[in-house]
Design an enzyme around this catalytic site. Structure first.
Site, PDB file in Angstrom:
ATOM      1  N   ARG A   1      86.661  46.493  55.091  1.00 49.66           N
ATOM      2  CA  ARG A   1      86.923  45.367  55.992  1.00 49.66           C
ATOM      3  C   ARG A   1      87.058  44.058  55.209  1.00 49.66           C
ATOM      4  NH1 ARG A   1      86.483  45.525  61.855  1.00 49.66           N
ATOM      5  NH2 ARG A   1      86.990  43.386  62.390  1.00 49.66           N
TER       6      ARG A   1
ATOM      7  N   THR B   1      90.766  31.971  71.701  1.00 48.47           N
ATOM      8  CA  THR B   1      90.680  31.878  73.147  1.00 48.47           C
ATOM      9  C   THR B   1      90.126  33.186  73.706  1.00 48.47           C
ATOM     10  OG1 THR B   1      91.923  31.587  75.192  1.00 48.47           O
ATOM     11  CG2 THR B   1      93.163  32.364  73.291  1.00 48.47           C
ATOM     12  N   HIS B   2      89.159  33.041  74.616  1.00 47.34           N
ATOM     13  CA  HIS B   2      88.458  34.199  75.173  1.00 47.34           C
ATOM     14  C   HIS B   2      88.582  34.172  76.698  1.00 47.34           C
ATOM     15  CE1 HIS B   2      85.561  37.310  75.769  1.00 47.34           C
ATOM     16  NE2 HIS B   2      84.766  36.524  76.467  1.00 47.34           N
TER      17      HIS B   2
ATOM     18  N   ASP C   1      83.081  31.022  64.778  1.00 44.37           N
ATOM     19  CA  ASP C   1      82.007  31.117  63.792  1.00 44.37           C
ATOM     20  C   ASP C   1      81.766  32.606  63.515  1.00 44.37           C
ATOM     21  OD1 ASP C   1      80.544  32.073  65.914  1.00 44.37           O
ATOM     22  OD2 ASP C   1      79.196  30.341  66.046  1.00 44.37           O
TER      23      ASP C   1
ATOM     24  N   ASP D   1      82.402  35.427  69.917  1.00 41.45           N
ATOM     25  CA  ASP D   1      82.664  34.449  70.991  1.00 41.45           C
ATOM     26  C   ASP D   1      81.505  33.468  71.169  1.00 41.45           C
ATOM     27  OD1 ASP D   1      85.087  35.791  71.440  1.00 41.45           O
ATOM     28  OD2 ASP D   1      84.167  37.175  72.838  1.00 41.45           O
TER      29      ASP D   1
HETATM   30  C1  GRF Z   1      94.187  36.813  76.440  1.00 42.62           C
HETATM   31  O1  GRF Z   1      93.596  36.761  77.719  1.00 42.62           O
HETATM   32  C2  GRF Z   1      93.149  36.651  75.359  1.00 42.62           C
HETATM   33  O2  GRF Z   1      92.160  35.731  75.648  1.00 42.62           O
HETATM   34  C3  GRF Z   1      92.591  38.048  75.328  1.00 42.62           C
HETATM   35  O3  GRF Z   1      93.711  38.882  75.425  1.00 42.62           O
HETATM   36  C4  GRF Z   1      94.739  38.184  76.122  1.00 42.62           C
HETATM   37  C5  GRF Z   1      95.930  38.131  75.232  1.00 42.62           C
HETATM   38  O4  GRF Z   1      97.079  37.829  75.953  1.00 42.62           O
HETATM   39  N1  GRF Z   1      91.765  38.283  74.188  1.00 42.62           N
HETATM   40  P1  GRF Z   1      98.476  37.589  75.238  1.00 42.62           P
HETATM   41  O5  GRF Z   1      98.653  38.636  74.165  1.00 42.62           O
HETATM   42  O6  GRF Z   1      98.470  36.190  74.682  1.00 42.62           O
HETATM   43  O7  GRF Z   1      99.491  37.747  76.338  1.00 42.62           O
END
Ligand code: GRF
Length: 202
Positions: A66, A109-110, A142, A146
């Site tokens: 990894r 983004t989560h 970090d 998340d």
């Molecule tokens: C998003 O909701 C992201 O937060 C999650 O998977 C989705 C990805 O969507 N981890 P995309 O590939 O940008 O359409």
């Protein structure tokens, strides 16, 4: 000079597309200079190619460890000299090498309201828990899952007849807007972090 973004994806790439569309306007203040992925054959890479943006792929299974994968990923990202690295649906935990090279400059983004429902099944976990609102969180990555300092959050309702797909789709509409607005603001005005508090502005 526009802020240079490298975006990492693993799937459909609709968040990437939202950034590409926004960046077409010079006033946005950022440009996507490369797109990386952890797998081949995904729509996210096709979106980059259609936009004329260079791409790279590092599959975990092609590396002995990894750490080696992380180092290869970090080297490719660094070769495009980004100001900000955006994980937009990138379904791998990035390692120390990438975070060390780009301190406080990797955003993710989560699809849930952190610190609730971390991990890869945020929408399903929120639905199963029975929450009435959920949403999406943009945060500075970090070493945790998340757990990083929160840049922005957006809230969506959970409807009585939602399934995971309908809920995630509603989240993604709000998530794309949040991502575009926040990344643009960071590109134009910068970002400071004090303890866990993130402030966008000069
Ligand atoms: C998003 O909701 C992201 O937060 C999650 O998977 C989705 C990805 O969507 N981890 P995309 O590939 O940008 O359409």
């Amino acid at each position: 000079m526009p802020c240079r973004l490298v975006v990492l994806v693993s799937g459909a790439g609709t968040n990437l597309q939202a950034l590409l569309d926004a960046a077409a306007d010079p006033a946005y203040g950022a440009e996507v200079v490369a797109v990386g992925a952890d797998r081949d054959g995904i729509e996210g890479l096709a979106r980059a190619e259609r936009a004329g943006v260079p791409t790279f792929v590092h599959r975990l299974r092609d590396h002995a460890t990894r750490e080696e994968w992380d180092a290869a990923l970090a080297a490719s990202v660094a070769s495009y000299a980004p100001d900000v690295v955006v994980l937009a649906g990138f379904m791998k935990l990035v390692g120390e090498e990438l975070l060390t090279r780009f301190p406080h400059r990797v955003l993710n983004t989560h699809p849930a309201l952190c610190p609730a429902f971390p991990g890869t099944s945020g929408p399903a976990d929120a639905l199963a828990y029975g929450v009435k609102v959920t949403g999406a969180t943009l945060f500075v990555v970090d070493a945790g899952v998340d757990t990083g300092p929160i840049v922005a959050q957006t809230v969506v309702p959970v409807e009585d007849d939602d399934d995971v797909a309908s809920l995630h789709e509603r989240i993604k509409v709000a998530e794309r807007r949040m991502l575009v607005d926040s990344v643009g603001a960071i590109a134009r005005d910068g970002l400071t972090i004090t303890d866990r508090k993130v402030r966008i502005g000069p």
